[in-house]
Design a protein around this motif. Structure first.
Motif, PDB file in Angstrom:
ATOM      1  N   LYS A   1       0.805  -1.220   0.000  1.00  0.00           N
ATOM      2  CA  LYS A   1       0.000   0.000   0.000  1.00  0.00           C
ATOM      3  C   LYS A   1       0.837   1.268   0.000  1.00  0.00           C
ATOM      4  N   SER A   2       2.110   1.160   0.376  1.00  0.00           N
ATOM      5  CA  SER A   2       2.979   2.341   0.410  1.00  0.00           C
ATOM      6  C   SER A   2       3.783   2.506  -0.883  1.00  0.00           C
ATOM      7  N   LEU A   3       3.539   1.634  -1.876  1.00  0.00           N
ATOM      8  CA  LEU A   3       4.183   1.742  -3.172  1.00  0.00           C
ATOM      9  C   LEU A   3       3.153   2.130  -4.230  1.00  0.00           C
ATOM     10  N   THR A   4       3.618   2.718  -5.320  1.00  0.00           N
ATOM     11  CA  THR A   4       2.711   3.027  -6.419  1.00  0.00           C
ATOM     12  C   THR A   4       2.274   1.735  -7.106  1.00  0.00           C
ATOM     13  N   VAL A   5       1.247   1.866  -7.938  1.00  0.00           N
ATOM     14  CA  VAL A   5       0.786   0.713  -8.711  1.00  0.00           C
ATOM     15  C   VAL A   5       1.937   0.131  -9.515  1.00  0.00           C
ATOM     16  N   GLU A   6       2.662   0.989 -10.213  1.00  0.00           N
ATOM     17  CA  GLU A   6       3.748   0.494 -11.060  1.00  0.00           C
ATOM     18  C   GLU A   6       4.850  -0.146 -10.227  1.00  0.00           C
ATOM     19  N   GLU A   7       5.167   0.433  -9.067  1.00  0.00           N
ATOM     20  CA  GLU A   7       6.185  -0.156  -8.204  1.00  0.00           C
ATOM     21  C   GLU A   7       5.740  -1.505  -7.667  1.00  0.00           C
ATOM     22  N   ASN A   8       4.434  -1.643  -7.375  1.00  0.00           N
ATOM     23  CA  ASN A   8       3.901  -2.936  -6.942  1.00  0.00           C
ATOM     24  C   ASN A   8       4.171  -4.009  -7.979  1.00  0.00           C
ATOM     25  N   LEU A   9       4.067  -3.632  -9.250  1.00  0.00           N
ATOM     26  CA  LEU A   9       4.235  -4.602 -10.329  1.00  0.00           C
ATOM     27  C   LEU A   9       5.706  -4.872 -10.631  1.00  0.00           C
ATOM     28  N   THR A  10       6.490  -3.828 -10.759  1.00  0.00           N
ATOM     29  CA  THR A  10       7.894  -4.016 -11.128  1.00  0.00           C
ATOM     30  C   THR A  10       8.687  -4.679 -10.010  1.00  0.00           C
ATOM     31  N   ALA A  11       8.225  -4.533  -8.762  1.00  0.00           N
ATOM     32  CA  ALA A  11       8.960  -5.120  -7.629  1.00  0.00           C
ATOM     33  C   ALA A  11       8.956  -6.646  -7.670  1.00  0.00           C
ATOM     34  N   VAL A  12       7.929  -7.240  -8.306  1.00  0.00           N
ATOM     35  CA  VAL A  12       7.809  -8.702  -8.276  1.00  0.00           C
ATOM     36  C   VAL A  12       7.885  -9.332  -9.655  1.00  0.00           C
ATOM     37  N   ALA A  13       7.900  -8.531 -10.725  1.00  0.00           N
ATOM     38  CA  ALA A  13       7.804  -9.061 -12.079  1.00  0.00           C
ATOM     39  C   ALA A  13       8.964  -9.997 -12.417  1.00  0.00           C
ATOM     40  N   ARG A  14       8.616 -11.090 -13.110  1.00  0.00           N
ATOM     41  CA  ARG A  14       9.608 -12.021 -13.633  1.00  0.00           C
ATOM     42  C   ARG A  14       9.475 -12.082 -15.145  1.00  0.00           C
ATOM     43  N   HIS A  15      10.530 -12.531 -15.785  1.00  0.00           N
ATOM     44  CA  HIS A  15      10.527 -12.609 -17.238  1.00  0.00           C
ATOM     45  C   HIS A  15       9.459 -13.593 -17.713  1.00  0.00           C
ATOM     46  N   GLY A  16       8.728 -13.187 -18.737  1.00  0.00           N
ATOM     47  CA  GLY A  16       7.718 -14.072 -19.292  1.00  0.00           C
ATOM     48  C   GLY A  16       6.715 -13.299 -20.135  1.00  0.00           C
ATOM     49  N   LEU A  17       5.640 -13.965 -20.533  1.00  0.00           N
ATOM     50  CA  LEU A  17       4.634 -13.363 -21.406  1.00  0.00           C
ATOM     51  C   LEU A  17       3.888 -12.219 -20.733  1.00  0.00           C
ATOM     52  N   TRP A  18       3.656 -12.356 -19.415  1.00  0.00           N
ATOM     53  CA  TRP A  18       2.896 -11.337 -18.704  1.00  0.00           C
ATOM     54  C   TRP A  18       3.849 -10.244 -18.208  1.00  0.00           C
ATOM     55  N   THR A  19       3.890  -9.157 -18.958  1.00  0.00           N
ATOM     56  CA  THR A  19       4.715  -8.007 -18.609  1.00  0.00           C
ATOM     57  C   THR A  19       3.835  -6.939 -17.964  1.00  0.00           C
ATOM     58  N   VAL A  20       4.466  -5.898 -17.434  1.00  0.00           N
ATOM     59  CA  VAL A  20       3.705  -4.791 -16.858  1.00  0.00           C
ATOM     60  C   VAL A  20       2.822  -4.152 -17.929  1.00  0.00           C
ATOM     61  N   SER A  21       3.352  -3.978 -19.117  1.00  0.00           N
ATOM     62  CA  SER A  21       2.556  -3.392 -20.210  1.00  0.00           C
ATOM     63  C   SER A  21       1.345  -4.251 -20.537  1.00  0.00           C
ATOM     64  N   ARG A  22       1.528  -5.538 -20.492  1.00  0.00           N
ATOM     65  CA  ARG A  22       0.430  -6.432 -20.848  1.00  0.00           C
ATOM     66  C   ARG A  22      -0.680  -6.416 -19.788  1.00  0.00           C
ATOM     67  N   VAL A  23      -0.321  -6.346 -18.524  1.00  0.00           N
ATOM     68  CA  VAL A  23      -1.375  -6.285 -17.506  1.00  0.00           C
ATOM     69  C   VAL A  23      -2.078  -4.924 -17.542  1.00  0.00           C
ATOM     70  N   TYR A  24      -1.375  -3.889 -17.992  1.00  0.00           N
ATOM     71  CA  TYR A  24      -2.041  -2.602 -18.180  1.00  0.00           C
ATOM     72  C   TYR A  24      -3.092  -2.703 -19.293  1.00  0.00           C
ATOM     73  N   GLU A  25      -2.808  -3.480 -20.325  1.00  0.00           N
ATOM     74  CA  GLU A  25      -3.794  -3.696 -21.383  1.00  0.00           C
ATOM     75  C   GLU A  25      -5.002  -4.450 -20.841  1.00  0.00           C
ATOM     76  N   MET A  26      -4.760  -5.409 -19.943  1.00  0.00           N
ATOM     77  CA  MET A  26      -5.844  -6.186 -19.355  1.00  0.00           C
ATOM     78  C   MET A  26      -6.654  -5.354 -18.363  1.00  0.00           C
ATOM     79  N   PHE A  27      -5.961  -4.477 -17.630  1.00  0.00           N
ATOM     80  CA  PHE A  27      -6.619  -3.649 -16.619  1.00  0.00           C
ATOM     81  C   PHE A  27      -6.293  -2.175 -16.877  1.00  0.00           C
ATOM     82  N   PRO A  28      -7.007  -1.529 -17.810  1.00  0.00           N
ATOM     83  CA  PRO A  28      -6.722  -0.125 -18.135  1.00  0.00           C
ATOM     84  C   PRO A  28      -6.799   0.804 -16.923  1.00  0.00           C
ATOM     85  N   ARG A  29      -7.637   0.454 -15.948  1.00  0.00           N
ATOM     86  CA  ARG A  29      -7.727   1.284 -14.735  1.00  0.00           C
ATOM     87  C   ARG A  29      -6.371   1.379 -14.034  1.00  0.00           C
ATOM     88  N   LEU A  30      -5.626   0.294 -14.044  1.00  0.00           N
ATOM     89  CA  LEU A  30      -4.322   0.304 -13.374  1.00  0.00           C
ATOM     90  C   LEU A  30      -3.340   1.210 -14.108  1.00  0.00           C
TER      91      LEU A  30
END
Length: 244
Positions: A92-121
């Motif tokens: 809760k003390s990190l931004t949305v993008e920091e929440n995602l980049t802090a845990v992201a691993r290499h693969g098909l689901w990237t931060v950009s791709r989840v933004y496409e799935m959830f435009p609100r984010l």
């Protein structure tokens, strides 16, 4: 095709209490499963057992042919289990993008791709986690699990407590993730009508055991097991009063 997930005679609980007993459950790659049941029947405990936060009392759990029964939760996550608990567990003390980049691993689901799935984010990417609505926090929790690029996604009551319009938006996203993208998933849901249109198959739990297993479509077409075990009844047309 080998099973993605294979539970054999699994019993587990908390402390001295055994909550689920002798569960046999198999999931194929790309398959999705709804776990249904009344409150207190062991639905959440089943997910908690797969991720490894309950007390193991018997049986084996295998993921993609690997026995993970004795692994810690963090090791199971590394093995390919993504978990979205009821508590959401976002930072809760990190931004949305920091929440995602802090845990992201290499693969098909990237931060950009989840933004496409959830435009609100994407719109809220600079907002702190504690500045999001409940529905947005749930979207972020799912997105965080996706950028881990798991083999299997576990979702515990993802629509609980959300406004109907947000529930519809979230279910539409889950349908795309599961149906269109082929993500293997287990979704715990108390309200069957919300999830059966998303998943391939379903089980009903009662008193910690599986009392029904079959396709989601069969439960939609023949809801008798839902009526029996969940108290879900079809809406009936009121009888007209007799003319005298």
């Amino acid at each position: 095709m080998s099973d993605l997930l294979d539970l054999q005679q699994v019993s587990a609980g908390y402390g001295e209490a055994i909550v689920i007993t002798r569960i046999d459950l198999r999931l194929q790659p790309g398959e999705s499963l709804a776990v249904l049941g009344r409150n207190g029947t062991g639905k959440t405990t089943l997910l908690n057992t797969i991720i490894g936060v309950t007390r193991h009392r018997g049986g084996t759990i295998a993921l993609a042919g690997r026995n993970v029964t004795g692994l810690r939760p963090d090791m199971r996550a590394l093995a390919g289990i993504g978990w979205v608990p009821q508590e959401r567990n976002i930072f809760k003390s990190l931004t949305v993008e920091e929440n995602l980049t802090a845990v992201a691993r290499h693969g098909l689901w990237t931060v950009s791709r989840v933004y496409e799935m959830f435009p609100r984010l994407k719109e809220r990417r600079a907002n702190m986690g504690n500045q999001l609505s409940g529905g947005e926090q749930q979207m972020l929790a799912i997105a965080r699990a996706l950028v881990l690029n798991p083999k299997l996604l576990l979702l515990d009551e993802p629509t609980e407590g959300l406004a109907p319009i947000i529930v519809d938006e979230l279910l539409a996203a889950l349908k795309r993730i599961i149906r269109d993208e082929g993500m293997s998933a287990i979704v715990v849901e108390q309200h069957a009508q919300k999830v059966l249109g998303v998943t391939d198959s379903a089980v009903i739990l009662d008193r910690g055991t599986i009392v029904h297993a079959g396709s989601s479509r069969s439960l939609i077409e023949n809801p008798a097991p839902l009526e029996q075990h969940l108290g879900v009844t079809a809406r009936k047309t009121p009888r007209r009063a007799a003319n005298h």
